[in-house]
Design an enzyme around this catalytic site. Structure first.
Site, PDB file in Angstrom:
ATOM      1  N   GLY A  88       0.807  -1.195  -0.224  1.00 45.30           N
ATOM      2  CA  GLY A  88      -0.144   0.035   0.029  1.00 45.30           C
ATOM      3  C   GLY A  88       0.961   1.137   0.009  1.00 45.30           C
ATOM      4  N   LYS A 110       3.819  12.137  -3.411  1.00 43.02           N
ATOM      5  CA  LYS A 110       4.865  11.154  -3.015  1.00 43.02           C
ATOM      6  C   LYS A 110       5.570  11.929  -1.927  1.00 43.02           C
ATOM      7  CE  LYS A 110       8.369   7.784  -4.591  1.00 43.02           C
ATOM      8  NZ  LYS A 110       8.683   7.028  -5.920  1.00 43.02           N
ATOM      9  N   GLY A 124       7.152   7.816   6.146  1.00 40.16           N
ATOM     10  CA  GLY A 124       6.209   8.361   5.346  1.00 40.16           C
ATOM     11  C   GLY A 124       6.796   9.448   4.507  1.00 40.16           C
ATOM     12  N   ASP A 250       4.463  -4.405  -7.143  1.00 42.00           N
ATOM     13  CA  ASP A 250       3.823  -3.436  -6.980  1.00 42.00           C
ATOM     14  C   ASP A 250       4.181  -2.364  -7.995  1.00 42.00           C
ATOM     15  OD1 ASP A 250       6.077  -4.141  -5.226  1.00 42.00           O
ATOM     16  OD2 ASP A 250       5.822  -2.231  -4.606  1.00 42.00           O
ATOM     17  N   ASP A 260       7.542   4.749 -10.281  1.00 45.71           N
ATOM     18  CA  ASP A 260       8.555   4.632  -9.211  1.00 45.71           C
ATOM     19  C   ASP A 260      10.207   4.496  -9.322  1.00 45.71           C
ATOM     20  OD1 ASP A 260       6.703   4.871  -7.444  1.00 45.71           O
ATOM     21  OD2 ASP A 260       6.421   2.922  -6.579  1.00 45.71           O
TER      22      ASP A 260
END
Ligand code: AMP
Ligand code: MG
Length: 484
Positions: A88, A110, A124, A250, A260
């Site tokens: 996630g 992001k 995070g 992912d 990514d």
């Protein structure tokens, strides 16, 4: 623009079971570092407004239209071959979608701070360096016509975060056709909820492959489409010399675009075994392994889809054996699609008749490997060789023989020039740009490199230094990091 842009929360509304509400952490002192004016205009956003306090608040996700719910998306994934049932968005949020030419475009932040999916012990946040790296690379990849997430802005938040050393925190605002991944399907498959799997399948088809929505077996049709797009994407990466670095399931999208760029690197010397990522000990994601890994990932996608292939949601039912047979066939089509796409592009890059490409092309790759030639520079110089019909003097004898054979095929110099970039985000240049930006607050190096790699085909005198390869020693010792 006086009112906020029109954002929807389509994905969040259709799949409440696949998202968790999330917000961006507060930003003590936001500062806009880079804004992509051209992309903003393509998205129907006013760049001047985006640069105002209100615009920055919007980009950060602090100010969103009332109807919008920012969310973190759930997904699973195979990381370096091992299955993780719940990943996630641990440091990103989907603020919503813009509608551009009838297509939904995700706005994603992001480095937005902790979410319900943040890995234990992770904060995070993201550091400025890695966000600038993703900005540079995604825009360079886009400039070469390769499907990718785009970079809209980088904003430092005024926070300082601890990595190896203390770093300024930043967010990257990126856009893309969606953030549905192979890992999203793996997550849904693990829920044992056939209806949800069918719904995600149909949604993905409608959003990304509308021409394939009338298939009797939507899951099989989706698999075929994704295989096809990924085959073409991988061929593009290989020609561009991109080493993604973390091709976990992912990080593989259903829309078939690149996402990514963490420990991403570009090839220096041509070497199929090239690996730069500090965590890729076994070379799983080495340059030359990427097509095989993509097919492996697509096999995981097929497994996730299998119940929906067997039960497409109409009266049809397929036995498991038959579903496995058809799914396998669809996945194996990857290598044919990849080879075809790779050959077409190679043909353009060499500017010679198609029939001659296979033999002379294979020979070339062998010689590039044997002579440790710089990948980008070799192809970038081809057009000049074709124009002047003279072989560079300082070249290895094996390559001189190859040039002679190639020149006899009368290559089309203009076509060669159009398909071989001169400027790519070479590793040493990216490092220089990020060091100047982060350590010295000097963004001029970053902007000069960004300008070159986003207009990569035409030589410019002012950018001559950006063509030079790094030394072999630098390249051999170079390492990239996930930037988490
Ligand atoms: P990535 O390597 O960026 O594809 O991330 C892999 C997984 O690790 C995702 O679930 C991320 O959300 C999570 N992750 C990466 N970095 C962080 C971070 N700094 N804080 C929390 N979660 C993270
Ligand atoms: Mg990821």
């Amino acid at each position: 623009m006086s009112s906020l842009p029109n954002l929807t929360s389509n994905y969040a509304e259709v799949f409440p079971e696949l998202v968790k509400a999330a917000t961006t952490a507060s930003s003590p002192e936001p500062k806009l570092i880079v804004l992509n004016h051209q992309l903003a205009r393509e998205l129907g956003l006013d760049p001047q407004w985006l640069a105002t306090d209100e615009g920055i608040d919007f980009l950060l996700g602090h100010q969103l239209p009332d109807s919008t719910t920012a969310v973190a998306q759930a997904y699973a994934g195979h990381q370096f071959g091992g299955y993780a049932p719940l990943l996630g968005d641990g440091r990103a949020i989907l603020t919503g979608e813009l509608t551009v030419d009838d297509q939904l475009i995700d706005i994603h932040i992001k480095g937005s701070g902790p979410t319900p999916f943040s890995r234990p012990g992770s904060d995070g946040y993201a550091a400025l360096g890695p966000m600038l790296r993703e900005y540079l690379v995604s825009e360079a990849v886009h400039a070469q016509g390769i499907p990718t997430s785009r970079a809209l802005a980088v904003i430092t938040t005024g926070r300082r975060i601890l990595r190896e050393t203390e770093q300024p925190a930043a967010v990257l605002i990126r856009t893309g056709p969606s953030h549905i991944r192979v890992g999203t399907f793996q997550y849904v498959r693990a829920q044992n909820d056939l209806e949800l799997l069918q719904r995600l399948t149909n949604y993905s088809l409608q959003r990304h492959y509308p021409d394939a929505t009338d298939s009797l077996n939507p899951a099989l049709a989706l698999l075929e489409q994704v295989v096809d797009r990924q085959a073409s994407l991988l061929a593009d990466w290989m020609h561009a010399g991109i080493i993604h670095g973390v091709m976990n399931t992912d990080n593989m999208t259903i829309a078939g675009h690149s996402i990514d760029f963490g420990p991403v690197a570009f090839l220096d010397a041509f070497d199929p075994n090239a690996v730069f990522s500090s965590i890729d000990f076994a070379g799983r994601y080495a340059y030359g392994n990427q097509p095989v890994i993509a097919e492996w990932n697509l096999a995981r996608f097929a497994e996730a889809l299998l119940p929906a292939i067997m039960q497409p949601g109409n009266e049809q039912v397929m036995s498991q054996d038959e579903a496995v047979r058809q799914a396998t066939e669809a996945v194996v089509a990857f290598r044919h699609g990849y080879s075809a796409s790779w050959a077409t592009t190679f043909n353009r890059r060499l500017g010679i008749p198609q029939a001659a490409t296979a033999e002379i092309g294979t020979e070339l790759l062998e010689q590039l490997r044997a002579t440790n030639a710089d990948f980008t520079a070799f192809f970038a110089n081809l057009a000049d060789v074709a124009r002047s019909e003279s072989i560079p003097e300082d070249i290895a004898p094996e390559l001189a023989t190859w040039y002679e054979q190639w020149l006899q095929l009368q290559p089309n110099a203009d076509q060669v020039a159009e398909h071989n970039p001169v400027y790519v985000p070479r590793n040493h240049l990216v490092e220089e740009a990020l060091t100047a930006a982060v350590s010295e607050h000097d963004f001029s190096v970053f902007h000069a490199l960004l300008a070159a790699v986003t207009d990569p085909y035409e030589r410019k005198d002012a950018s001559a230094h950006l063509e030079q390869p790094a030394s072999m020693a630098y390249s051999l010792n170079y390492q990239t990091f996930c930037g988490t």
